[in-house]
Each structure stands twice: as structure tokens, then as C-alpha cells.
Design a protein around this motif. Structure first.
Motif, PDB file in Angstrom:
ATOM      1  N   MET A  21       0.821  -1.183   0.000  1.00 11.02           N
ATOM      2  CA  MET A  21       0.000   0.000   0.000  1.00 11.02           C
ATOM      3  C   MET A  21       0.863   1.244   0.000  1.00 11.02           C
ATOM      4  O   MET A  21       0.587   2.173   0.712  1.00 11.02           O
ATOM      5  CB  MET A  21      -0.904  -0.004   1.213  1.00 11.02           C
ATOM      6  CG  MET A  21      -2.266  -0.508   0.897  1.00 11.02           C
ATOM      7  SD  MET A  21      -3.353  -0.341   2.258  1.00 11.02           S
ATOM      8  CE  MET A  21      -3.146  -1.924   3.006  1.00 11.02           C
ATOM      9  N   SER A  22       1.907   1.226  -0.745  1.00 10.68           N
ATOM     10  CA  SER A  22       2.819   2.350  -0.821  1.00 10.68           C
ATOM     11  C   SER A  22       3.391   2.603   0.564  1.00 10.68           C
ATOM     12  O   SER A  22       3.687   1.674   1.292  1.00 10.68           O
ATOM     13  CB  SER A  22       2.071   3.563  -1.391  1.00 10.68           C
ATOM     14  OG  SER A  22       2.959   4.570  -1.770  1.00 10.68           O
ATOM     15  N   ASP A  23       3.522   3.863   0.963  1.00 11.88           N
ATOM     16  CA  ASP A  23       4.069   4.157   2.263  1.00 11.88           C
ATOM     17  C   ASP A  23       2.996   4.595   3.251  1.00 11.88           C
ATOM     18  O   ASP A  23       3.292   5.150   4.288  1.00 11.88           O
ATOM     19  CB  ASP A  23       5.163   5.219   2.148  1.00 11.88           C
ATOM     20  CG  ASP A  23       4.665   6.482   1.473  1.00 11.88           C
ATOM     21  OD1 ASP A  23       3.529   6.483   0.964  1.00 11.88           O
ATOM     22  OD2 ASP A  23       5.420   7.461   1.441  1.00 11.88           O
ATOM     23  N   LEU A  24       1.746   4.340   2.924  1.00 13.68           N
ATOM     24  CA  LEU A  24       0.649   4.712   3.800  1.00 13.68           C
ATOM     25  C   LEU A  24       0.457   3.667   4.888  1.00 13.68           C
ATOM     26  O   LEU A  24       0.572   2.478   4.637  1.00 13.68           O
ATOM     27  CB  LEU A  24      -0.661   4.816   3.007  1.00 13.68           C
ATOM     28  CG  LEU A  24      -0.717   5.843   1.893  1.00 13.68           C
ATOM     29  CD1 LEU A  24      -2.040   5.738   1.170  1.00 13.68           C
ATOM     30  CD2 LEU A  24      -0.526   7.237   2.447  1.00 13.68           C
ATOM     31  N   PHE A  54      -6.048   9.032  -2.343  1.00 14.14           N
ATOM     32  CA  PHE A  54      -5.516   7.765  -1.824  1.00 14.14           C
ATOM     33  C   PHE A  54      -5.739   6.595  -2.776  1.00 14.14           C
ATOM     34  O   PHE A  54      -5.464   5.449  -2.437  1.00 14.14           O
ATOM     35  CB  PHE A  54      -6.121   7.471  -0.450  1.00 14.14           C
ATOM     36  CG  PHE A  54      -5.816   8.557   0.535  1.00 14.14           C
ATOM     37  CD1 PHE A  54      -4.578   8.622   1.148  1.00 14.14           C
ATOM     38  CD2 PHE A  54      -6.747   9.541   0.803  1.00 14.14           C
ATOM     39  CE1 PHE A  54      -4.270   9.642   2.034  1.00 14.14           C
ATOM     40  CE2 PHE A  54      -6.456  10.571   1.696  1.00 14.14           C
ATOM     41  CZ  PHE A  54      -5.216  10.621   2.302  1.00 14.14           C
ATOM     42  N   ARG A  55      -6.216   6.882  -3.972  1.00 17.81           N
ATOM     43  CA  ARG A  55      -6.424   5.833  -4.967  1.00 17.81           C
ATOM     44  C   ARG A  55      -5.089   5.374  -5.535  1.00 17.81           C
ATOM     45  O   ARG A  55      -4.088   6.086  -5.457  1.00 17.81           O
ATOM     46  CB  ARG A  55      -7.341   6.329  -6.077  1.00 17.81           C
ATOM     47  CG  ARG A  55      -8.757   6.533  -5.564  1.00 17.81           C
ATOM     48  CD  ARG A  55      -9.684   6.951  -6.649  1.00 17.81           C
ATOM     49  NE  ARG A  55     -11.001   7.212  -6.064  1.00 17.81           N
ATOM     50  CZ  ARG A  55     -11.941   7.887  -6.669  1.00 17.81           C
ATOM     51  NH1 ARG A  55     -11.760   8.364  -7.871  1.00 17.81           N
ATOM     52  NH2 ARG A  55     -13.091   8.082  -6.070  1.00 17.81           N
ATOM     53  N   GLU A  56      -5.108   4.207  -6.122  1.00 18.08           N
ATOM     54  CA  GLU A  56      -3.918   3.605  -6.747  1.00 18.08           C
ATOM     55  C   GLU A  56      -2.784   3.389  -5.745  1.00 18.08           C
ATOM     56  O   GLU A  56      -1.609   3.442  -6.095  1.00 18.08           O
ATOM     57  CB  GLU A  56      -3.461   4.444  -7.947  1.00 18.08           C
ATOM     58  CG  GLU A  56      -4.533   4.491  -9.022  1.00 18.08           C
ATOM     59  CD  GLU A  56      -4.097   5.211 -10.275  1.00 18.08           C
ATOM     60  OE1 GLU A  56      -2.893   5.348 -10.505  1.00 18.08           O
ATOM     61  OE2 GLU A  56      -4.997   5.643 -11.018  1.00 18.08           O
ATOM     62  N   TYR A 116      -9.892  -4.529 -13.018  1.00 18.40           N
ATOM     63  CA  TYR A 116      -9.642  -4.116 -11.632  1.00 18.40           C
ATOM     64  C   TYR A 116     -10.030  -5.237 -10.660  1.00 18.40           C
ATOM     65  O   TYR A 116      -9.219  -5.693  -9.863  1.00 18.40           O
ATOM     66  CB  TYR A 116     -10.415  -2.830 -11.301  1.00 18.40           C
ATOM     67  CG  TYR A 116     -10.199  -2.383  -9.869  1.00 18.40           C
ATOM     68  CD1 TYR A 116      -9.075  -1.649  -9.526  1.00 18.40           C
ATOM     69  CD2 TYR A 116     -11.108  -2.709  -8.860  1.00 18.40           C
ATOM     70  CE1 TYR A 116      -8.854  -1.253  -8.212  1.00 18.40           C
ATOM     71  CE2 TYR A 116     -10.900  -2.311  -7.562  1.00 18.40           C
ATOM     72  CZ  TYR A 116      -9.774  -1.587  -7.233  1.00 18.40           C
ATOM     73  OH  TYR A 116      -9.571  -1.204  -5.928  1.00 18.40           O
ATOM     74  N   TYR A 117     -11.275  -5.678 -10.722  1.00 15.65           N
ATOM     75  CA  TYR A 117     -11.780  -6.647  -9.745  1.00 15.65           C
ATOM     76  C   TYR A 117     -11.245  -8.059  -9.975  1.00 15.65           C
ATOM     77  O   TYR A 117     -11.240  -8.875  -9.056  1.00 15.65           O
ATOM     78  CB  TYR A 117     -13.306  -6.637  -9.740  1.00 15.65           C
ATOM     79  CG  TYR A 117     -13.861  -5.368  -9.133  1.00 15.65           C
ATOM     80  CD1 TYR A 117     -13.912  -5.194  -7.760  1.00 15.65           C
ATOM     81  CD2 TYR A 117     -14.322  -4.335  -9.941  1.00 15.65           C
ATOM     82  CE1 TYR A 117     -14.414  -4.035  -7.202  1.00 15.65           C
ATOM     83  CE2 TYR A 117     -14.821  -3.161  -9.392  1.00 15.65           C
ATOM     84  CZ  TYR A 117     -14.857  -3.016  -8.015  1.00 15.65           C
ATOM     85  OH  TYR A 117     -15.346  -1.859  -7.465  1.00 15.65           O
TER      86      TYR A 117
END
Length: 169
Positions: free
Chosen positions: A1-4, A87-89, A120-121
Motif C-alpha cells: 500500500m505504498s508508504d501509507l 488515496f487511490r492507486e 480491476y476486480y
């Protein structure tokens, strides 16, 4: 989730107003006319199968599952799934879907259906439904009807229209 540092939590009744505002911002006023929204009106989403994504105390995403039937077969309808645009992608949507599907499977649910984009899904296990096998009233592109089996063979022989599951048992 990236750096989040995202925390996925079960939805609570206290989240309802913040989630509704999120839906207003991300989907706009026309969302209520969509077929999936019309079906959800007949079946309240399940709090035990619906989740929020937070960064600290900030709500940045939500996913809900609602009881439906496909013909005579019980299933769940995924959606709405929404994530705040900044916060998408970053994997937030996939984290929400993963948590909701894992909980549904743990609770012995067998099928989850949605209207969405397979590219996507599909990454979360959803597949296109053969055209004509399942229908949904209203303007729905049959190519966007997707299914995820939470138990092997759960979709074998299932046909019919998707509608609210009035019997919540």
C-alpha cells in the motif's frame, strides 16, 4: 500500500454519516439511479461484512456487502467500494475488498457478485459471468457483471435475476 499506514476496520453505525459524505463526493448525486443502488435499497448492507479504511482517524475508504439472491441462490453484492481520490492507486481498494471477501468466506458465504470492471476486480478473484446466465434489472452492461466464488463450484448451475435478499436469515 505504498508508504501509507492504512488500517482496515469493521464498519460501525457511527461511520454511516462519514461514509455517506464519501459516497457523495466520489460518486455524485446520480449514484442513486444506478441499478446496484436500487437493489441495495431492498437489502441493508451487513455491518459485519462491511469495512472502512483509515489513515490515523481519517476515513479514506469504504466497502459494503449486501445480501442478495441470484435466482434462488443466496449471494452477496459488493459495493459501493470507494476510496478518496488522493488515496487511490495505493492499494486501499484492494485491501478493503480482500478483508470483506475474507470475512464473507470465514462466515461461510459462497458467492459475491458486483457490477464493475474485470481488469480491476479480477485481481481480487472476480470473473465475468457468461452473458445471459445472470441478469440485473435496469441499465446494466452484462459484460460488467462479475462473480467471485468463495467456495469451489459455488456458482455451478446458478442462474437468474439478481435481487435483494428479503430473508436476512
Amino acid at each position: 500500500m505504498s508508504d501509507l499506514s492504512v488500517t482496515i476496520l469493521p464498519e460501525t453505525p457511527k461511520d454511516a454519516q462519514a461514509i455517506e459524505r464519501l459516497h457523495e463526493r466520489t460518486f455524485g448525486p446520480g449514484r442513486m439511479a444506478k441499478t446496484a443502488y436500487r437493489i441495495r435499497e431492498g437489502a441493508e448492507h451487513r455491518l459485519d461484512l462491511s469495512f472502512t479504511a483509515r489513515i490515523g482517524t481519517l476515513l479514506v475508504g469504504s466497502v459494503r456487502l449486501s445480501p442478495v439472491r441470484i435466482g434462488e441462490t443466496k449471494a452477496l453484492l459488493l459495493g459501493p467500494l470507494t476510496v478518496e481520490p488522493p488515496f487511490r492507486e495505493r492499494g486501499v481498494g484492494y485491501a478493503l475488498i480482500s478483508r470483506a471477501l475474507a470475512q464473507a468466506k470465514a462466515d461461510a458465504h459462497r458467492l459475491v457478485v458486483l457490477v464493475g470492471d474485470e481488469p480491476y476486480y479480477g485481481k481480487s478473484g472476480f470473473k465475468n459471468i457468461v452473458k445471459g446466465q445472470v441478469t440485473m434489472a435496469g441499465p446494466v452492461d452484462p459484460a460488467r457483471l462479475l462473480i467471485a466464488e468463495l467456495a469451489p463450484g459455488a456458482f455451478d448451475g446458478v442462474t437468474g435475476a439478481i435481487g435483494p435478499d428479503w430473508d436476512k436469515s
